[in-house]
Design a protein around this motif. Structure first.
Motif, short mmCIF file in Angstrom:
data_model
loop_
_atom_site.label_atom_id
_atom_site.label_comp_id
_atom_site.label_asym_id
_atom_site.label_seq_id
_atom_site.Cartn_x
_atom_site.Cartn_y
_atom_site.Cartn_z
N UNK A 1 -1.50 3.97 -17.53
CA UNK A 1 -1.29 5.42 -17.47
C UNK A 1 -1.54 5.91 -16.04
N UNK A 2 -2.65 5.41 -15.45
CA UNK A 2 -2.99 5.82 -14.08
C UNK A 2 -1.92 5.38 -13.09
N UNK A 3 -1.43 4.17 -13.30
CA UNK A 3 -0.43 3.62 -12.39
C UNK A 3 0.85 4.45 -12.44
N UNK A 4 1.20 4.84 -13.68
CA UNK A 4 2.42 5.62 -13.87
C UNK A 4 2.30 6.98 -13.17
N UNK A 5 1.13 7.60 -13.31
CA UNK A 5 0.88 8.89 -12.66
C UNK A 5 0.99 8.74 -11.14
N UNK A 6 0.39 7.68 -10.67
CA UNK A 6 0.39 7.41 -9.24
C UNK A 6 1.81 7.24 -8.72
N UNK A 7 2.59 6.50 -9.50
CA UNK A 7 3.98 6.23 -9.12
C UNK A 7 4.77 7.55 -9.09
N UNK A 8 4.55 8.38 -10.14
CA UNK A 8 5.26 9.66 -10.22
C UNK A 8 4.89 10.55 -9.04
N UNK A 9 3.63 10.51 -8.64
CA UNK A 9 3.13 11.40 -7.60
C UNK A 9 3.58 10.94 -6.21
N UNK A 10 3.53 9.62 -5.97
CA UNK A 10 3.74 9.14 -4.61
C UNK A 10 5.19 8.74 -4.35
N UNK A 11 5.96 8.61 -5.44
CA UNK A 11 7.36 8.24 -5.31
C UNK A 11 7.56 6.90 -4.60
N UNK B 1 -9.21 5.33 -2.63
CA UNK B 1 -10.16 5.14 -3.73
C UNK B 1 -10.08 6.30 -4.72
N UNK B 2 -9.78 7.51 -4.20
CA UNK B 2 -9.64 8.66 -5.06
C UNK B 2 -8.43 8.49 -5.98
N UNK B 3 -7.35 7.91 -5.44
CA UNK B 3 -6.13 7.70 -6.22
C UNK B 3 -6.39 6.82 -7.44
#
Lengths: 275, 385
Positions: free
Chosen positions: A194-204, A138-140
Motif C-alpha cells: 500500500x505504501x509503495x503504491x502511494x509512493x509511486x502515485x506521488x512521485x511518478x 526516511x519520511x517517505x
C-alpha cells in the motif's frame, strides 16, 4: 472501470519515445561446466515512463536476471537493451536507477541514516544536503525517528523499508525492485504494498518489480509481465487500468480476480509439469 | 517430607576443617623429635578452622543460593587464607606442614570453589552489579591460585631455585623496579611496539595490493606462507647480524613473525563482503577506492583485529626470544637469560610476571579498540533500544 483490463502484446507495439527501458531480442546464456544455461531468450519489452511493471513467473524463469540486466549487474549475450536511450552501463554510471534487493543489504556498521545516505555519500553530495535528503527519504517510508538506530535493532519489515529509502534517497526516476517483500509476512507485506503504491502515485517514478505473488503483481502493476522458465521468456504482458489511488480492498473486486485469473492461466500455460 | 538437599562443597569444607582441628598441623622436628607447632598454640588458625566448621555446617543446610551467602563464605575463606599464611611464616610451619594444615587448605578450597561458582552464575539486570561480578570472578580465582602456589611452595619447603613463592617474586619485583623499567623500555617500548607497527602496517598495505593485483595473490601468498614457517630461533641470530645488537634486530624478528598472520587475515577479510553488498555498491557506480573504504575495509575489520590480537602476543614472544641471541646489557630476554645463569630465579620470575602483565595489557588494549571499532559485529552487539 471496465473489465477491459486491456491486454496487449507489447512486443508488437513500436517503442515509444517515452520509453525508460527498451529491450529487443534480448538473450542471456550462462556458460557453466555442465554446458550453457539459457537464462533469457528472445525477450522484447518496453517500460514507459510512469509504468509500474511487475515480472511474475516461477523460480528460475529469469525474472531476476532480467532485472539485473537492466541494472547492468549482468551483461546480455545477445539483443539490444537501452535505458533512457543509453546502454545499461552508462545508465548505471549516471545513477539512473535505485535498486532494492531481496534482502535489505544494510551495512551493519552504519546507522540507518548513514545507510540511507550511502549513495549520496558515494555521489559526493555535501553532508548537510545528504542529511536533509536522508530525512526526506526516511519520511517517505515512515521511518523518521529511526535515524540513529542500527539495522539489527529494526525488524525485518523496517529494514526493508530502510533499504527502499536508500534507493529513493538520490531520487532516481527508475526504481528496480527484486522481490523486496518476499521474506515478509502477509500483513506487513500488504502494508508495504500500500505504501509503495502511494509512493509511486506521488512521485511518478517508473517501477520494475519482480515478484512471485499473483495478488501482489495484480494489485501493484499497470503492466504485468508473465514469464516462463527454460529458457526464460515472456509469455504474456497484461495491462491493467486500476485507478492510481487504489486501496487494498480492490482485491475483492471481480475485475481484480479476472486479471489474477489471467495471470494464473499464463503461468500455468508456461509451466511444464514434466518434472 | 521433602528431602533436604545438602550443599556438598560446604559439607566437604566443614568436615575437612573439623579433621584439620584433630590431625597434627606439622611434622616432627628432626632435631628435637617434637611437633613444631600445635593448633592450640596458634589461636588465629584455630579460630579460622572453628569458623570454617561452623560456616560449613550452617551452609550445608542452608545452601548457597544467594549472593550474600557466597559473600559470607568467601569472607570466611579470605580470613582462613590470611591465618594460614600467617601460621606458615610466623609459627615456623613453612617446610613442615602436615595433614592438619593441608586438610584446612582443602576446606578453604571447597569454600572458594563454591563461592566463586555462585558469583560466576550471578545475573543482574543492573549493568554495574553485573560488571563487578564479572570482574570479581577472574580476580578471585587468580588470587586463589597465587595463594595455593604460595602455600604449596612454603608448606612443602620447595627450594627457591626450583620455584620461588609468589611473595618472593613480588618482593623482588618491587625492589628492582628500576631494572624492570629499563628492560621494559628496551624490549617493549622500543622493539615490540616498533616491530608490531611496522609488521602489521606493512602487511595491511601489502594485503590491499595483493587483493588488487591477481598475480600477487598467486605468487606472494605462498611465499608469505613459507616465510611464516621459518623458525624464529634460526632467524633471530641472522637478524642480529643484519641489524646489530640493539632493538632494531628484535623489531625485524617481530616484523617477520607478525607479517603473515596480518597478511592472510586481511586478504580473507577483504573478501568477506558479500556478493549482495558488492552488487549494491555497483548500482551506485561506486569506484574501487570508494567501495574499499565504504564496504570492504569495514567488513574486513573483524579479521584485521583478529590478526592484531594474535600478533600482540606473538610480538612479545619474538622480542624476548630474539634477545637471547645478542643484545645490549638491558632487555627482558637478556635479563632472563643472564639471571637464570646466576641462579637468581626470583628475578627471572619477576621478568616473566612483567612480560605477562605487559602482554595482557597489550592484548587488552587491542581487544578494547576492537570492541569500540566493531561494536556492530554480532559478537559485540548490545541491544540499545
Amino acid at each position: 472501470m471496465t473489465l477491459k483490463a486491456v491486454v496487449n502484446n507489447v512486443a508488437q507495439m513500436p517503442a515509444s519515445a517515452d520509453a525508460v527501458v527498451d529491450i529487443q531480442k534480448l538473450s542471456l546464456t550462462f556458460q557453466t561446466a555442465d554446458g550453457p544455461v539459457y537464462a533469457l531468450s528472445d525477450v522484447d519489452l518496453t517500460i514507459e515512463r510512469g509504468d509500474f511493471v511487475s515480472f511474475i513467473g516461477p523460480s528460475g524463469c529469469g525474472k531476476t536476471t532480467l532485472l539485473r540486466v537492466i541494472a547492468d549487474l549482468e551483461k546480455a549475450t545477445g539483443g539490444d537493451i537501452s535505458i533512457n536511450g543509453v546502454s545499461p552501463q552508462e545508465a548505471r554510471e549516471n545513477r539512473a536507477y535505485g535498486y532494492v534487493f531481496q534482502a535489505p543489504a544494510l551495512l551493519p556498521w552504519r546507522s540507518i541514516e548513514r545507510n540511507v545516505t550511502l549513495p549520496l555519500e558515494i555521489m559526493e553530495i555535501p553532508r548537510e544536503e545528504r542529511i536533509k535528503r536522508g530525512h526526506e527519504a526516511l519520511k517517505l517510508v515512515e521511518l523518521n525517528g529511526f535515524e540513529k538506530k542500527f539495522p539489527w535493532q529494526l525488524s525485518g519489515g523496517m529494514q526493508q523499508r530502510a533499504s527502499i529509502a536508500r534507493a529513493l534517497s538520490f531520487d532516481a526516476d527508475l526504481l528496480l525492485m527484486d522481490e523486496p517483500f518476499g521474506a515478509l509476512d502477509e500483513i506487513v507485506r500488504d502494508h508495504l504494498n500500500e505504501q509503495l503504491l502511494k509512493l509511486w502515485a506521488r512521485t511518478n517514478k517508473t517501477v520494475a518489480f519482480v515478484t512471485h505473488s499473483i495478488p501482489e503483481a495484480v494489485y501493484l502493476s499497470t503492466k504485468i509481465v508473465v514469464m516462463s522458465p527454460r529458457p526464460g521468456r515472456i509469455i504474456d504482458v497484461i495491462k491493467t487500468d486500476f485507478p492510481k489511488d487504489r486501496g487494498l480492498d480492490i482485491r475483492e473486486t471481480p475485475e481484480f480476480l479476472e486479471v489474477a485469473h489471467r495471470v494464473r492461466e499464463g503461468l500455468r500455460a508456461g509451466h511444464s509439469y514434466d518434472e | 517430607m521433602t528431602k533436604i538437599k545438602l550443599d556438598k562443597f560446604c559439607l566437604v569444607a566443614a568436615i575437612a576443617a573439623l579433621l584439620a582441628l584433630i590431625f597434627p598441623l606439622t611434622g616432627i622436628d628432626p632435631d628435637s623429635g617434637k611437633q613444631i607447632a600445635f593448633v592450640s598454640d596458634i589461636p588465629g588458625i584455630a579460630v579460622a578452622m572453628a569458623l570454617s566448621v561452623i560456616t560449613g555446617a550452617a551452609f550445608t543446610w542452608l545452601g548457597v543460593g544467594r549472593i550474600q551467602y557466597a559473600a559470607i563464605i568467601l569472607a570466611v575463606a579470605v580470613f582462613g587464607c590470611w591465618q594460614a599464611v600467617g601460621a606458615l611464616y610466623n609459627h615456623g610451619i613453612a617446610g613442615h606442614a602436615a595433614t592438619g594444615f593441608w586438610l584446612f587448605i582443602l576446606s578453604l578450597w571447597a569454600f572458594v570453589w563454591r563461592g566463586i561458582d555462585v558469583v560466576a552464575r550471578y545475573r543482574s539486570l543492573e549493568t554495574a552489579k553485573q560488571q563487578s561480578a564479572n570482574i570479581l570472578v577472574p580476580i578471585a580465582f587468580g588470587i586463589w591460585l597465587l595463594f595455593l602456589w604460595e602455600v604449596i611452595v612454603a608448606g612443602f619447603g620447595v627450594p627457591q631455585v626450583l620455584l620461588p613463592a609468589p611473595s618472593a617474586i613480588g618482593l623482588r619485583f618491587i625492589s628492582s623496579t628500576d631494572i624492570l623499567a629499563a628492560d621494559f623500555h628496551q624490549t617493549f617500548i622500543k622493539a615490540v611496539i616498533s616491530g608490531y607497527v611496522i609488521g602489521c602496517g606493512s602487511a595491511f598495505i601489502v594485503a590491499i595490493a595483493v587483493d588488487r593485483v591477481p598475480f600477487l595473490k598467486r605468487g606472494l601468498l605462498p611465499l608469505g606462507n613459507m616465510v611464516s614457517a621459518l623458525p624464529i630461533i634460526g632467524v633471530a641470530p641472522i637478524m642480529v647480524m643484519w641489524f646489530g645488537f640493539d632493538w632494531q634486530s628484535k623489531a625485524a624478528v617481530i616484523v617477520i613473525m607478525t607479517f603473515f598472520p596480518m597478511l592472510v587475515n586481511t586478504v580473507t577479510g577483504l573478501n568477506a563482503a558479500g556478493a549482495l553488498e558488492k552488487d549494491l555498491m555497483a548500482t551506485y557506480a561506486s569506484g574501487y577506492w570508494s567501495t574499499l573504504f565504504r564496504l570492504r575495509l569495514p567488513a574486513a575489520m573483524p579479521f584485521v583485529f583478529n590478526a592484531l590480537k594474535i600478533n600482540s602476543t606473538l610480538a612479545l614472544i619474538g622480542a624476548i626470544v630474539a634477545e637471547f641471541f645478542g643484545t645490549p646489557i638491558v632487555g627482558m630476554g637478556f635479563r632472563i637469560s643472564t639471571e637464570v645463569g646466576r641462579m637468581n630465579v626470583d628475578m627471572v620470575w619477576a621478568e616473566i610476571a612483567l612480560a605477562a602483565l605487559a602482554g595482557t595489557a597489550f592484548y587488552g588494549a587491542v581487544a578494547y579498540v576492537e570492541r569500540k571499532a566493531t561494536s556492530w559485529h554480532p559478537s559485540f552487539r548490545v541491544r540499545r533500544h
